[in-house]
Design a protein around this motif. Structure first.
Motif, PDB file in Angstrom:
ATOM      1  N   UNK A 116      51.107  -0.359  25.009  1.00 42.86           N
ATOM      2  CA  UNK A 116      51.991  -1.288  24.292  1.00 42.86           C
ATOM      3  C   UNK A 116      51.383  -2.689  24.272  1.00 42.86           C
ATOM      4  N   UNK A 117      50.858  -3.128  25.401  1.00 43.75           N
ATOM      5  CA  UNK A 117      50.249  -4.469  25.459  1.00 43.75           C
ATOM      6  C   UNK A 117      49.042  -4.589  24.539  1.00 43.75           C
ATOM      7  N   UNK A 118      48.346  -3.480  24.309  1.00 44.56           N
ATOM      8  CA  UNK A 118      47.181  -3.516  23.431  1.00 44.56           C
ATOM      9  C   UNK A 118      47.582  -3.516  21.963  1.00 44.56           C
ATOM     10  N   UNK A 119      48.607  -2.758  21.586  1.00 41.73           N
ATOM     11  CA  UNK A 119      48.906  -2.606  20.158  1.00 41.73           C
ATOM     12  C   UNK A 119      49.889  -3.635  19.620  1.00 41.73           C
ATOM     13  N   UNK A 120      50.767  -4.160  20.450  1.00 37.95           N
ATOM     14  CA  UNK A 120      51.794  -5.094  19.961  1.00 37.95           C
ATOM     15  C   UNK A 120      51.183  -6.337  19.308  1.00 37.95           C
ATOM     16  N   UNK A 121      50.166  -6.987  19.899  1.00 38.10           N
ATOM     17  CA  UNK A 121      49.608  -8.179  19.244  1.00 38.10           C
ATOM     18  C   UNK A 121      48.941  -7.898  17.894  1.00 38.10           C
ATOM     19  N   UNK A 122      48.632  -6.628  17.608  1.00 40.87           N
ATOM     20  CA  UNK A 122      47.989  -6.264  16.344  1.00 40.87           C
ATOM     21  C   UNK A 122      49.003  -5.876  15.273  1.00 40.87           C
ATOM     22  N   UNK A 123      50.287  -6.104  15.532  1.00 36.48           N
ATOM     23  CA  UNK A 123      51.312  -5.872  14.525  1.00 36.48           C
ATOM     24  C   UNK A 123      51.897  -4.476  14.507  1.00 36.48           C
ATOM     25  N   UNK A 124      51.556  -3.659  15.463  1.00 32.59           N
ATOM     26  CA  UNK A 124      52.120  -2.302  15.540  1.00 32.59           C
ATOM     27  C   UNK A 124      53.450  -2.348  16.293  1.00 32.59           C
ATOM     28  N   UNK A 128      54.969   0.307  19.059  1.00 35.53           N
ATOM     29  CA  UNK A 128      55.197  -0.254  20.394  1.00 35.53           C
ATOM     30  C   UNK A 128      56.652  -0.068  20.815  1.00 35.53           C
ATOM     31  N   UNK A 129      57.585  -0.264  19.888  1.00 37.45           N
ATOM     32  CA  UNK A 129      59.004  -0.100  20.210  1.00 37.45           C
ATOM     33  C   UNK A 129      59.327   1.353  20.541  1.00 37.45           C
ATOM     34  N   UNK A 130      58.773   2.298  19.767  1.00 40.30           N
ATOM     35  CA  UNK A 130      58.990   3.728  20.065  1.00 40.30           C
ATOM     36  C   UNK A 130      58.441   4.081  21.441  1.00 40.30           C
ATOM     37  N   UNK A 131      57.238   3.613  21.736  1.00 44.20           N
ATOM     38  CA  UNK A 131      56.640   3.897  23.043  1.00 44.20           C
ATOM     39  C   UNK A 131      57.464   3.286  24.169  1.00 44.20           C
ATOM     40  N   UNK A 134      60.592   5.392  24.663  1.00 48.12           N
ATOM     41  CA  UNK A 134      60.255   6.696  25.236  1.00 48.12           C
ATOM     42  C   UNK A 134      59.838   6.593  26.700  1.00 48.12           C
ATOM     43  N   UNK A 135      59.126   5.523  27.069  1.00 46.03           N
ATOM     44  CA  UNK A 135      58.757   5.411  28.486  1.00 46.03           C
ATOM     45  C   UNK A 135      60.001   5.182  29.341  1.00 46.03           C
ATOM     46  N   UNK A 136      60.957   4.391  28.823  1.00 50.81           N
ATOM     47  CA  UNK A 136      62.209   4.196  29.553  1.00 50.81           C
ATOM     48  C   UNK A 136      62.954   5.524  29.687  1.00 50.81           C
TER      49      UNK A 136
END
Length: 192
Positions: A116-124, A128-131, A134-136
């Protein structure tokens, strides 16, 4: 950007590792999806995503490597009989099972957090929200399962089914996100 013949997408390795670690395909009482292999695949994929020591992928990789050992011990401990005449006491195999399950949930949390930390800054944002959801779900339902397993709650069959669905959904989202360019192996990004 093309991957070289010898490389594989890190998220594919991680998702396949989760299949091995959380799946069960039994033959004569032996699980053919050997958990230590799954955690080894996760560690390999996390290593490919590592930028520097101390980044989130390094912490997740360290935990996945530790889970290789823990799950190996759990495999051998599962064959050790425990006294069933003392329900209030914990056997060594129960403690090892608890450590294995709790460690697996922590490893999932750390791994998905790093992604999530890797993809969120790239606009995904949606991935990131789905992941994140799902982790929760995987970790929360896993903790409920641990409590239920030790008799602290009677949750019936709903919790294990919901946990299984959450794990499958997490694995599917990881497979689908595997082609994102910022989740390619570090050396592939550097040369691409």
């Amino acid at each position: 950007m093309e991957l070289t013949a010898g490389s594989s997408l890190p998220l594919t390795k991680i998702a396949t590792g989760f299949v091995f670690a959380f799946g069960a395909l039994r033959f004569n009482g032996f699980d053919l999806l050997f958990d230590p292999v799954g955690w080894g695949l996760c560690a390999s994929g996390l290593t490919q995503l590592l930028h520097s020591a101390g980044d989130p992928f390094d912490r997740a990789r360290s935990f996945a490597v530790a889970m290789v050992s823990v799950s190996l011990v759990a495999v051998f401990a599962s064959g050790v009989p425990h006294p069933s005449d003392e329900p209030a006491s914990f056997s060594l195999s129960q403690v090892i099972g608890l450590v294995d399950t709790a460690g697996a949930l922590i490893a999932v949390w750390l791994t998905v957090d790093a992604i999530i930390r890797r993809i969120r800054p790239h606009g995904e944002i949606s991935t990131a929200a789905r992941l994140d959801v799902l982790r929760w779900a995987v970790v929360s339902l896993g903790v409920l399962g641990i409590l239920s397993g030790f008799g602290h709650a009677d949750l019936g069959f709903v919790t294990p089914i919901a946990w299984f669905v959450a794990v499958v959904a997490l694995i599917v989202v990881l497979y689908r996100a595997a082609g994102l360019p910022w989740l390619f192996p570090t050396e592939e990004r550097a040369t691409g």
